[in-house]
Design an enzyme around this catalytic site. Structure first.
Site, PDB file in Angstrom:
ATOM      1  N   PRO A 185     -30.161 -10.540  32.106  1.00 30.60           N
ATOM      2  CA  PRO A 185     -30.808  -9.404  31.431  1.00 30.60           C
ATOM      3  C   PRO A 185     -32.192  -9.083  31.987  1.00 30.60           C
ATOM      4  CG  PRO A 185     -29.759 -10.816  29.820  1.00 30.60           C
ATOM      5  CD  PRO A 185     -29.675 -11.543  31.134  1.00 30.60           C
ATOM      6  N   CYS A 186     -32.447  -7.790  32.132  1.00 33.46           N
ATOM      7  CA  CYS A 186     -33.715  -7.342  32.728  1.00 33.46           C
ATOM      8  C   CYS A 186     -34.733  -6.891  31.686  1.00 33.46           C
ATOM      9  CB  CYS A 186     -33.453  -6.188  33.699  1.00 33.46           C
ATOM     10  SG  CYS A 186     -32.889  -4.668  32.873  1.00 33.46           S
ATOM     11  N   GLN A 187     -34.338  -6.855  30.411  1.00 38.50           N
ATOM     12  CA  GLN A 187     -35.175  -6.208  29.388  1.00 38.50           C
ATOM     13  C   GLN A 187     -36.593  -6.758  29.316  1.00 38.50           C
ATOM     14  OE1 GLN A 187     -32.044  -7.204  28.923  1.00 38.50           O
ATOM     15  NE2 GLN A 187     -30.919  -5.855  27.558  1.00 38.50           N
ATOM     16  N   LEU A 232     -38.277  -7.990  31.770  1.00 39.57           N
ATOM     17  CA  LEU A 232     -38.942  -7.849  33.061  1.00 39.57           C
ATOM     18  C   LEU A 232     -39.298  -6.405  33.356  1.00 39.57           C
ATOM     19  CD1 LEU A 232     -36.475  -9.988  35.240  1.00 39.57           C
ATOM     20  CD2 LEU A 232     -38.535 -10.791  34.073  1.00 39.57           C
ATOM     21  N   SER A 233     -38.418  -5.476  32.949  1.00 39.84           N
ATOM     22  CA  SER A 233     -38.487  -4.095  33.421  1.00 39.84           C
ATOM     23  C   SER A 233     -39.639  -3.318  32.812  1.00 39.84           C
ATOM     24  CB  SER A 233     -37.175  -3.370  33.116  1.00 39.84           C
ATOM     25  OG  SER A 233     -37.034  -3.165  31.734  1.00 39.84           O
TER      26      SER A 233
END
Length: 386
Positions: A140-142, A144-145
């Site tokens: 999951p990128c949540q 980081l993004s």
């Protein structure tokens, strides 16, 4: 560079954080029947339903037709599943579902389990990684993004991006001689930001300690023939060998290549016609865009794109989940059918998903925005697996 695997050998693949199976789609295109999905981890129910529709067309021939409502509910309540991709479903959630919807969900989950879905990534360490050639992990990128709240991915942080360390846990629970030959990671560009540098270096060093050699690059889907300028970080880790990630050298397609020729009335954004547009300006990424004057204080929310050029990165939420396109004198939105094509799936994939009536437009765009460019995956798989 010589290719490192013989295509006549079936590549055995485990998809962690599987989503709608972009990896599987790329494998199907590159290796035809010469691959086998030996397991996956995905808990987001709409994604599981779409995965099964796309890859198995399951909804046209339901395997489990005669199961009672009580049995279906009991089965689903004993699985770690999510309806929003963030939290497990609440107690009693499945009891509120209508029979037809419940039956579709039950069949999708049963078939996914049959294909080796463990649902909860935290259980991966319990499953041996023996007899897996390729483990993919688009964690999951949540956290980081830029779109997210940037909590990071520290080990033990409890963040969704911190689930990366479940891959470490699984590798540590596997005998060294049984480790997968290839590990393939994908995530957003923010992974390379200074804030995440320490954790990324820890991860690379961990893999090196296990005998892996890492190749890490930012790859743009447009360089692999996509209609989308989508820059993502990829890392291929290979046991006792270095495999260089491919360099894309294809000409990008224009947005119009993925758009329906006949525009549906529901996709025309009549409410935007009262706003004037700035002049269109071309970016270095071959994106040609204008802005709606006075529409929003957030620049990206007001962007309108020229369909004759490359398009922006599709995201799961935020302004880029609502891509606006100039269409003659009108402005239209990119619909979910088109987002499947935009991320590299085929037209039949979107059609199969559309046959499941309870799936919403937002859910379809969400999974596509969270997915991986199939075009980039094809190039990587062709290099490592054939």
């Amino acid at each position: 560079m010589s290719k490192v695997e013989n295509k006549t050998k079936k590549l055995r693949v485990f998809e962690a954080f599987a989503g709608i199976g972009a990896q599987r789609k790329a494998l199907e295109k590159v290796r035809k029947d010469e691959y086998e999905i030996v397991g996956l981890a995905e808990w987001y129910v709409p994604a599981i339903v779409m995965y099964q529709a796309i890859h198995n067309n399951f909804h046209t021939k339901l395997e489990y037709k005669s199961v009672s409502r009580e049995e279906m509910i009991d089965y689903l309540e004993n699985k770690t599943l999510s309806w929003n991709s963030k939290n497990p479903v609440s107690n009693g959630y499945w009891k509120r579902k209508k029979d037809d919807e419940l039956k579709i969900i039950y069949n999708a989950i049963k078939l996914s389990e049959k294909e080796g879905n463990i649902f909860d990534i935290r259980d991966l360490y319990k499953r041996t990684l023996k007899n897996i050639d390729l483990l993919t992990y688009s964690f999951p990128c949540q956290d980081l993004s830029q779109q997210g709240i940037q909590k990071g991915m520290k080990r033990g942080s409890g963040t969704r991006s911190g689930l990366l360390w479940e891959i470490e846990r699984a590798l540590d629970s596997t005998e060294k001689n049984d480790l997968p030959k290839y590990l393939l990671m994908e995530n957003v560009g923010a992974l390379l930001h200074k804030k995440n540098e320490e954790e990324l270096n820890q991860w690379k060093q961990k893999l090196e300690s296990l005998g892996y050699q890492n190749s890490i690059e930012v790859l743009n889907a447009a360089d692999f023939g996509s209609s989308q300028a989508r820059r993502r970080v990829f890392m291929i880790s290979t046991l006792n060998e270095f495999v260089e990630l491919p360099k894309g050298d294809k000409k990008p397609k224009s947005i119009k290549k993925v758009l329906n020729k006949i525009v549906s009335e529901k996709d025309i954004l009549n409410n935007l016609l009262k706003y004037n547009l700035t002049e269109f300006k071309k970016t270095k990424s071959n994106i040609n865009k204008a802005s709606l004057i006075g529409y929003s204080k957030f620049n990206s929310e007001g962007y309108v794109y020229d369909p004759e050029f490359t398009g922006p990165t599709l995201t799961a939420s935020g302004a880029n989940s609502r891509i606006k396109i100039k269409d003659g004198s009108n402005i239209r939105k990119m619909n979910s059918d088109e987002t499947f094509l935009y991320i590299g799936f085929d037209s039949q994939d979107g059609k199969r998903v559309n046959e499941i009536e309870f799936l919403t437009e937002n859910q379809k765009i969400f999974v596509c925005g969270n997915s991986i460019s199939v075009e980039v995956l094809e190039a990587i798989i062709d290099k490592i697996g054939g």
